[in-house]
Write an enzyme that holds these catalytic residues in place. Sequence first.
Site, mmCIF file in Angstrom:
data_model
loop_
_atom_site.group_PDB
_atom_site.id
_atom_site.type_symbol
_atom_site.label_atom_id
_atom_site.label_comp_id
_atom_site.label_asym_id
_atom_site.label_seq_id
_atom_site.Cartn_x
_atom_site.Cartn_y
_atom_site.Cartn_z
ATOM 1 N N ASN A 7 0.874 -1.174 0.000
ATOM 2 C CA ASN A 7 0.000 0.000 0.000
ATOM 3 C C ASN A 7 0.909 1.221 0.000
ATOM 4 O O ASN A 7 1.448 1.598 1.037
ATOM 5 C CB ASN A 7 -0.898 -0.033 1.241
ATOM 6 C CG ASN A 7 -1.888 1.121 1.276
ATOM 7 O OD1 ASN A 7 -1.850 2.019 0.417
ATOM 8 N ND2 ASN A 7 -2.756 1.109 2.261
ATOM 9 N N LYS A 14 3.357 0.732 3.035
ATOM 10 C CA LYS A 14 3.040 -0.339 3.991
ATOM 11 C C LYS A 14 3.183 -1.654 3.262
ATOM 12 O O LYS A 14 2.803 -1.748 2.087
ATOM 13 C CB LYS A 14 1.586 -0.219 4.442
ATOM 14 C CG LYS A 14 1.358 0.712 5.587
ATOM 15 C CD LYS A 14 -0.062 0.514 6.117
ATOM 16 C CE LYS A 14 -0.619 1.843 6.557
ATOM 17 N NZ LYS A 14 -2.033 1.995 6.536
ATOM 18 N N ARG A 91 -2.595 -2.023 -3.426
ATOM 19 C CA ARG A 91 -3.813 -1.248 -3.207
ATOM 20 C C ARG A 91 -3.740 -0.003 -4.085
ATOM 21 O O ARG A 91 -2.750 0.725 -4.062
ATOM 22 C CB ARG A 91 -3.896 -0.844 -1.739
ATOM 23 C CG ARG A 91 -5.127 -0.049 -1.458
ATOM 24 C CD ARG A 91 -5.178 0.400 -0.014
ATOM 25 N NE ARG A 91 -6.453 1.061 0.217
ATOM 26 C CZ ARG A 91 -6.708 1.787 1.282
ATOM 27 N NH1 ARG A 91 -5.797 1.943 2.211
ATOM 28 N NH2 ARG A 91 -7.883 2.358 1.424
ATOM 29 N N HIS A 210 -17.829 1.290 8.188
ATOM 30 C CA HIS A 210 -16.359 1.291 8.294
ATOM 31 C C HIS A 210 -15.997 2.606 8.978
ATOM 32 O O HIS A 210 -16.016 3.667 8.353
ATOM 33 C CB HIS A 210 -15.738 1.184 6.898
ATOM 34 C CG HIS A 210 -14.243 1.237 6.882
ATOM 35 N ND1 HIS A 210 -13.449 0.176 6.510
ATOM 36 C CD2 HIS A 210 -13.381 2.233 7.200
ATOM 37 C CE1 HIS A 210 -12.177 0.517 6.606
ATOM 38 N NE2 HIS A 210 -12.108 1.764 7.013
ATOM 39 N N ASN A 213 -10.192 6.307 10.891
ATOM 40 C CA ASN A 213 -9.783 7.683 10.696
ATOM 41 C C ASN A 213 -10.570 8.279 9.543
ATOM 42 O O ASN A 213 -11.115 9.366 9.628
ATOM 43 C CB ASN A 213 -8.297 7.676 10.357
ATOM 44 C CG ASN A 213 -7.578 8.628 11.224
ATOM 45 O OD1 ASN A 213 -8.127 9.637 11.634
ATOM 46 N ND2 ASN A 213 -6.325 8.319 11.496
ATOM 47 N N ARG A 243 -11.717 14.983 8.100
ATOM 48 C CA ARG A 243 -12.441 15.376 6.887
ATOM 49 C C ARG A 243 -13.883 15.750 7.231
ATOM 50 O O ARG A 243 -14.493 15.134 8.102
ATOM 51 C CB ARG A 243 -12.453 14.233 5.863
ATOM 52 C CG ARG A 243 -11.083 13.931 5.302
ATOM 53 C CD ARG A 243 -11.185 12.842 4.236
ATOM 54 N NE ARG A 243 -10.017 11.991 4.283
ATOM 55 C CZ ARG A 243 -10.030 10.686 4.084
ATOM 56 N NH1 ARG A 243 -11.154 10.054 3.815
ATOM 57 N NH2 ARG A 243 -8.896 9.995 4.147
ATOM 58 N N ARG A 287 -10.308 8.120 20.919
ATOM 59 C CA ARG A 287 -9.970 7.872 22.327
ATOM 60 C C ARG A 287 -9.715 9.186 23.050
ATOM 61 O O ARG A 287 -10.153 9.384 24.185
ATOM 62 C CB ARG A 287 -8.750 6.955 22.429
ATOM 63 C CG ARG A 287 -9.065 5.526 22.017
ATOM 64 C CD ARG A 287 -7.828 4.744 21.712
ATOM 65 N NE ARG A 287 -7.180 5.250 20.506
ATOM 66 C CZ ARG A 287 -6.233 4.607 19.829
ATOM 67 N NH1 ARG A 287 -5.803 3.439 20.260
ATOM 68 N NH2 ARG A 287 -5.706 5.118 18.739
ATOM 69 N N GLY A 335 -15.002 1.257 14.795
ATOM 70 C CA GLY A 335 -16.066 0.258 14.731
ATOM 71 C C GLY A 335 -15.702 -1.027 15.463
ATOM 72 O O GLY A 335 -16.550 -1.664 16.087
HETATM 73 P P1 ADP Z 1 -7.413 4.303 9.286
HETATM 74 O O1 ADP Z 1 -8.620 4.905 8.667
HETATM 75 O O2 ADP Z 1 -6.244 5.246 9.366
HETATM 76 O O3 ADP Z 1 -7.070 2.923 8.785
HETATM 77 P P2 ADP Z 1 -8.210 2.939 11.708
HETATM 78 O O4 ADP Z 1 -9.237 2.081 11.079
HETATM 79 O O5 ADP Z 1 -6.990 2.308 12.260
HETATM 80 O O6 ADP Z 1 -7.819 4.169 10.806
HETATM 81 O O7 ADP Z 1 -8.943 3.721 12.905
HETATM 82 C C1 ADP Z 1 -8.291 4.684 13.656
HETATM 83 C C2 ADP Z 1 -9.268 5.233 14.678
HETATM 84 O O8 ADP Z 1 -9.685 4.158 15.546
HETATM 85 C C3 ADP Z 1 -8.696 6.307 15.573
HETATM 86 O O9 ADP Z 1 -9.523 7.474 15.539
HETATM 87 C C4 ADP Z 1 -8.782 5.707 16.956
HETATM 88 O O10 ADP Z 1 -9.196 6.648 17.888
HETATM 89 C C5 ADP Z 1 -9.870 4.681 16.830
HETATM 90 N N1 ADP Z 1 -9.746 3.694 17.895
HETATM 91 C C6 ADP Z 1 -8.782 2.793 18.081
HETATM 92 N N2 ADP Z 1 -8.997 2.114 19.231
HETATM 93 C C7 ADP Z 1 -10.117 2.624 19.804
HETATM 94 C C8 ADP Z 1 -10.844 2.370 20.997
HETATM 95 N N3 ADP Z 1 -10.470 1.443 21.868
HETATM 96 N N4 ADP Z 1 -11.950 3.105 21.222
HETATM 97 C C9 ADP Z 1 -12.343 4.055 20.361
HETATM 98 N N5 ADP Z 1 -11.695 4.344 19.228
HETATM 99 C C10 ADP Z 1 -10.601 3.641 18.948
#
Ligand code: ADP
Length: 399
Positions: A7, A14, A91, A210, A213, A243, A287, A335
């Site tokens: 990616n 990555k 990707r 989904h 971030n 965003r 968080r 999620g």
């Molecule tokens: P990306 O879109 O960069 O792939 P991810 O799917 O890894 O992102 O999601 C990142 C988000 O997940 C961050 O905003 C983080 O706060 C949230 N996150 C991770 N662990 C937790 C948790 N235990 N509770 C709430 N949010 C979480």
Amino acid sequence: MKILVINAGSSSLKYQLMDPDSGNVFAKGLCERIGIDGKFTYKANGQTIIDAADCPMPTHKEAIEAVLSALVDPKNGVIGSMDEIDAVGHRVLHGGAKFTESCLVDDACKDAIRECIPLGPLHNPANLMGIEACQKVMPTKPQVAVFDTAFHMTMPAEAYTYAIPYEYYEKDQVRRYGFHGTSHRYIAQRALAILGRTENPEGTKIINCHLGNGSSLCAIKDGKCVDTTMGLGPLAGIPMGTRCGDIDATIMEYLMGRYGYDIKEMMTILNKKSGVLGISGVSSDFRDLEKAEAEGNERAHLALEKFFYEVRKAIGAYAAAMGGVDAIVFTAGVGENGVSNRARVMKGLEFLGAKLDPERNNTRGKEALISTDDSKVKVFVIPTNEELMIAKDTQALAK
Ligand code: ADP
């Protein structure tokens, strides 16, 4: 079989070496600050083996070389030689309307990815750099491109058409494309398998949330995408970490007029300074927002409420679009891990026949049914696995 999944971003790359059949990940890591000072991480068998700053990688080619030399390293490598890598899967963000599925990389495929650069100006050039770097370093290996947009190409015209002059669709391909397609496709497959409907998906109605971030929802009917929240680009839909999601386009004219922003500055504000970060002024990380909210920060509270409200609204919209819903799935960082986030999204959706079980919902990062036994709509947590999807497509096409 061993597939290298790549990616590539503009200054990062990555990678994962994995078995597409078992999903077993042999090694993975990240090349960062490519073209700057270089940072390289390499993890094998769950352990961080290299985490090094000042690893100059002037271009993506040197980054791929660093990855390969770590993979074949006699001490910490996971393969004896490069011959053990069967194929490489990439990707790619934007496949326009051309790519309805993944494709073996050849000159025509590369030209088509190049043609989509105006649609994905930040990502497609970087994705191409990753592909070309691998072609240089591993000229004999089959390469496969897996598009974030492909799963969404089954949307009907009323879902993908924007209500602007039709000529912009005909001449300029302005339409909804949608993203996170590889994740939504993986979830669709897993959810159908859990529901026992892999062989007969007709009639199933699944909504996948989904939430990471970047966030998007997808309405999946008969196993196929019929609508999704992101649009021409990944800025649209529900608010995200930074965003804005859907906004009134008038806001742009108004702010540009008041502050003299040019379009680049305006887009930076909407892409990088908006979303839950923009509302809260605290963080884009959920968080941090929950912590600030618990300490009484009202804007952090508002940012979270806005986010949950828009997710809930999109779920309602997709239930209407599909004429019902059998299953709602939560995936990606928020999620999969956000126990209270899920509960707050689902609050008020009982009218759909979706009832969350608080005990079952107290789960993180693993597949789980989180609705009550008498809930008409099943609610699941399913961790996404885009890399596995890319590896499986690559295996199928490289054969
Ligand atoms: P990306 O879109 O960069 O792939 P991810 O799917 O890894 O992102 O999601 C990142 C988000 O997940 C961050 O905003 C983080 O706060 C949230 N996150 C991770 N662990 C937790 C948790 N235990 N509770 C709430 N949010 C979480």
